[in-house]
Design an enzyme around this catalytic site. Structure first.
Site, PDB file in Angstrom:
ATOM      1  N   HIS A 184      54.645 113.862  87.212  1.00 40.50           N
ATOM      2  CA  HIS A 184      55.101 112.969  88.080  1.00 40.50           C
ATOM      3  C   HIS A 184      54.019 112.912  89.308  1.00 40.50           C
ATOM      4  O   HIS A 184      53.481 111.785  89.833  1.00 40.50           O
ATOM      5  CB  HIS A 184      56.395 113.222  88.796  1.00 40.50           C
ATOM      6  CG  HIS A 184      56.957 112.410  89.695  1.00 40.50           C
ATOM      7  ND1 HIS A 184      57.286 110.934  89.356  1.00 40.50           N
ATOM      8  CD2 HIS A 184      56.928 112.353  91.166  1.00 40.50           C
ATOM      9  CE1 HIS A 184      57.561 110.347  90.684  1.00 40.50           C
ATOM     10  NE2 HIS A 184      57.602 111.358  91.780  1.00 40.50           N
ATOM     11  N   ASP A 244      58.771 111.088 100.577  1.00 45.11           N
ATOM     12  CA  ASP A 244      60.146 111.284 100.780  1.00 45.11           C
ATOM     13  C   ASP A 244      60.923 112.475 100.321  1.00 45.11           C
ATOM     14  O   ASP A 244      62.060 112.716 100.220  1.00 45.11           O
ATOM     15  CB  ASP A 244      60.859 110.028  99.923  1.00 45.11           C
ATOM     16  CG  ASP A 244      60.188 110.063  98.521  1.00 45.11           C
ATOM     17  OD1 ASP A 244      59.241 110.449  98.259  1.00 45.11           O
ATOM     18  OD2 ASP A 244      60.938 109.567  97.286  1.00 45.11           O
ATOM     19  N   HIS A 245      60.000 113.621 100.020  1.00 44.88           N
ATOM     20  CA  HIS A 245      60.511 114.822  99.460  1.00 44.88           C
ATOM     21  C   HIS A 245      59.856 115.820 100.812  1.00 44.88           C
ATOM     22  O   HIS A 245      60.353 116.807 100.681  1.00 44.88           O
ATOM     23  CB  HIS A 245      59.887 115.172  98.247  1.00 44.88           C
ATOM     24  CG  HIS A 245      60.438 114.178  97.060  1.00 44.88           C
ATOM     25  ND1 HIS A 245      61.656 114.788  96.297  1.00 44.88           N
ATOM     26  CD2 HIS A 245      60.372 113.059  96.891  1.00 44.88           C
ATOM     27  CE1 HIS A 245      62.187 113.918  95.656  1.00 44.88           C
ATOM     28  NE2 HIS A 245      61.197 112.673  95.926  1.00 44.88           N
ATOM     29  N   HIS A 276      66.775 112.133  93.302  1.00 45.98           N
ATOM     30  CA  HIS A 276      67.161 110.879  93.554  1.00 45.98           C
ATOM     31  C   HIS A 276      68.528 110.558  92.779  1.00 45.98           C
ATOM     32  O   HIS A 276      68.639 111.171  91.676  1.00 45.98           O
ATOM     33  CB  HIS A 276      66.011 109.826  92.982  1.00 45.98           C
ATOM     34  CG  HIS A 276      64.580 109.877  93.874  1.00 45.98           C
ATOM     35  ND1 HIS A 276      64.604 109.123  94.798  1.00 45.98           N
ATOM     36  CD2 HIS A 276      63.633 110.615  93.537  1.00 45.98           C
ATOM     37  CE1 HIS A 276      63.422 109.345  95.362  1.00 45.98           C
ATOM     38  NE2 HIS A 276      62.756 110.228  94.670  1.00 45.98           N
ATOM     39  N   ASP A 306      61.497 115.275  91.013  1.00 45.19           N
ATOM     40  CA  ASP A 306      61.240 113.757  90.364  1.00 45.19           C
ATOM     41  C   ASP A 306      60.718 114.185  88.965  1.00 45.19           C
ATOM     42  O   ASP A 306      60.162 113.317  88.335  1.00 45.19           O
ATOM     43  CB  ASP A 306      60.353 112.827  90.935  1.00 45.19           C
ATOM     44  CG  ASP A 306      60.990 112.484  92.059  1.00 45.19           C
ATOM     45  OD1 ASP A 306      62.052 112.916  92.577  1.00 45.19           O
ATOM     46  OD2 ASP A 306      60.192 111.547  92.870  1.00 45.19           O
ATOM     47  N   HIS A 356      57.299 118.308  95.445  1.00 46.28           N
ATOM     48  CA  HIS A 356      56.090 117.694  95.444  1.00 46.28           C
ATOM     49  C   HIS A 356      55.624 116.978  96.907  1.00 46.28           C
ATOM     50  O   HIS A 356      56.666 116.902  97.772  1.00 46.28           O
ATOM     51  CB  HIS A 356      55.945 116.469  94.094  1.00 46.28           C
ATOM     52  CG  HIS A 356      57.040 115.460  94.131  1.00 46.28           C
ATOM     53  ND1 HIS A 356      58.335 115.785  94.263  1.00 46.28           N
ATOM     54  CD2 HIS A 356      57.029 114.181  94.483  1.00 46.28           C
ATOM     55  CE1 HIS A 356      59.106 114.724  94.066  1.00 46.28           C
ATOM     56  NE2 HIS A 356      58.202 113.553  94.422  1.00 46.28           N
ATOM     57  N   HIS A 411      55.214 114.041  97.954  1.00 43.83           N
ATOM     58  CA  HIS A 411      55.347 112.521  98.085  1.00 43.83           C
ATOM     59  C   HIS A 411      56.402 112.696  99.513  1.00 43.83           C
ATOM     60  O   HIS A 411      56.975 113.375  99.643  1.00 43.83           O
ATOM     61  CB  HIS A 411      56.277 112.044  96.957  1.00 43.83           C
ATOM     62  CG  HIS A 411      55.328 111.388  95.890  1.00 43.83           C
ATOM     63  ND1 HIS A 411      55.952 111.097  94.782  1.00 43.83           N
ATOM     64  CD2 HIS A 411      53.934 111.246  95.721  1.00 43.83           C
ATOM     65  CE1 HIS A 411      54.776 110.815  93.913  1.00 43.83           C
ATOM     66  NE2 HIS A 411      53.702 110.893  94.407  1.00 43.83           N
TER      67      HIS A 411
END
Length: 282
Positions: free
Chosen positions: A110, A58-59, A173, A134, A54, A56
């Site tokens: 998410h 941090d990905h 995570h 996530d 996805h 975001h």
């Protein structure tokens, strides 16, 4: 198929999946290019593609830099918000990287464009792997930022929950201890939760990953996969599975570990300077 688990940022995982006969590799959620490049050099592999679950940061934040470093690099994902995207994939689409087979599993909730990746090799004795981003965590599930409980219910029961039970779950995570503390609150008599939490705490103390789990294990201790179990329904006060899930997620969002709540007496002692000598000794 070899999976390198790479810890990055505060609690994220990115992965490097290596096709061992050709030494070609595919990255999943390439958030930190520098760290990924270190592993690529160490393993002596060639990066052929990135699979992004996805958008975001941090990905996906490493996509642009890696695309510049590796001309022709293919970046797969289901959301136009993913940086450097070259191939937009759809639910059920299959990809091939040497002997590695990938099935794209669309799991919106998410984020509205979240995609999981199910990987296997034909004629291999090894269990398949699920890169769940996530959506599904060890002992938990993702927050409903851009979706609904109905969507997550479909994701967990009809899409991910129907995969082979020996599937290894590689999530986005490291939040296993927190998830299992909540699971223990939901089912305080569940021995599988107690055992997994004790194991996860030891792993956490040793600073080693708790991934992968297996789908079969998740059904024993993950409350979000146990929506029809009587203790879970009793905890939520609901019986309809979607409502059980909705209530669980709301409770999980508000769940705080006891150690996060400062002890009032300790705070007074700190304010009055009574802890000073103790702190100085340390």
């Amino acid at each position: 198929m070899k999976v390198k688990v790479i810890s990055v940022l505060e609690d994220n995982y990115m992965y490097l999946v290596i096709e061992e006969s050709t030494r070609d590799a595919v990255a999943v959620d390439a958030a930190v290019p520098k760290r990924l490049l270190e592993i690529i050099r160490k393993e002596n592999v060639v990066l052929r593609a990135i699979l992004t679950t996805h958008h975001h940061w941090d990905h996906a934040r490493g996509n642009e830099e890696l695309a510049q470093l590796f001309p022709g690099l293919r970046v797969f994902g289901a959301d136009e918000r993913i940086g450097a995207l070259t191939h937009r994939v759809t639910h059920g689409q299959e990809l091939t990287f040497g002997a590695i087979r990938v099935r794209c599993l669309f799991t919106p909730c998410h984020t509205s464009g979240h995609m999981c990746y199910f990987m296997w090799e034909d004629d291999s004795p090894d269990a398949p792997a699920l890169f769940s981003g996530d959506t599904l965590f060890v002992g938990g599930c993702g927050q409903f930022f851009e979706g609904t409980a109905e969507q997550m219910h479909t994701n967990l029961t009809q899409i991910l929950g129907t995969l082979p039970k020996d599937t290894k779950v590689f999530c986005g995570h490291e939040c296993t201890v927190r998830n299992l503390k909540f699971a223990l609150k939901v089912e305080p008599e569940n021995e599988a939760v107690k055992e997994k939490l004790a194991w996860a705490r030891q792993r956490d103390d040793e600073d080693v990953p708790t991934v992968p789990s297996t789908l079969q294990e998740e059904f024993l201790y993950n409350p979000f996969l146990r929506l029809t179990e009587e203790p879970v329904q009793r905890f939520t006060g609901r019986t309809e599975p979607v409502e059980v899930l909705r209530t669980l997620r709301s409770q999980r969002d508000n769940f705080k570990k006891a150690k996060e709540r400062p002890n009032p007496r300790a705070m007074l002692a700190f304010d009055w300077g009574l802890l000073g000598p103790l702190l100085e000794k340390k």
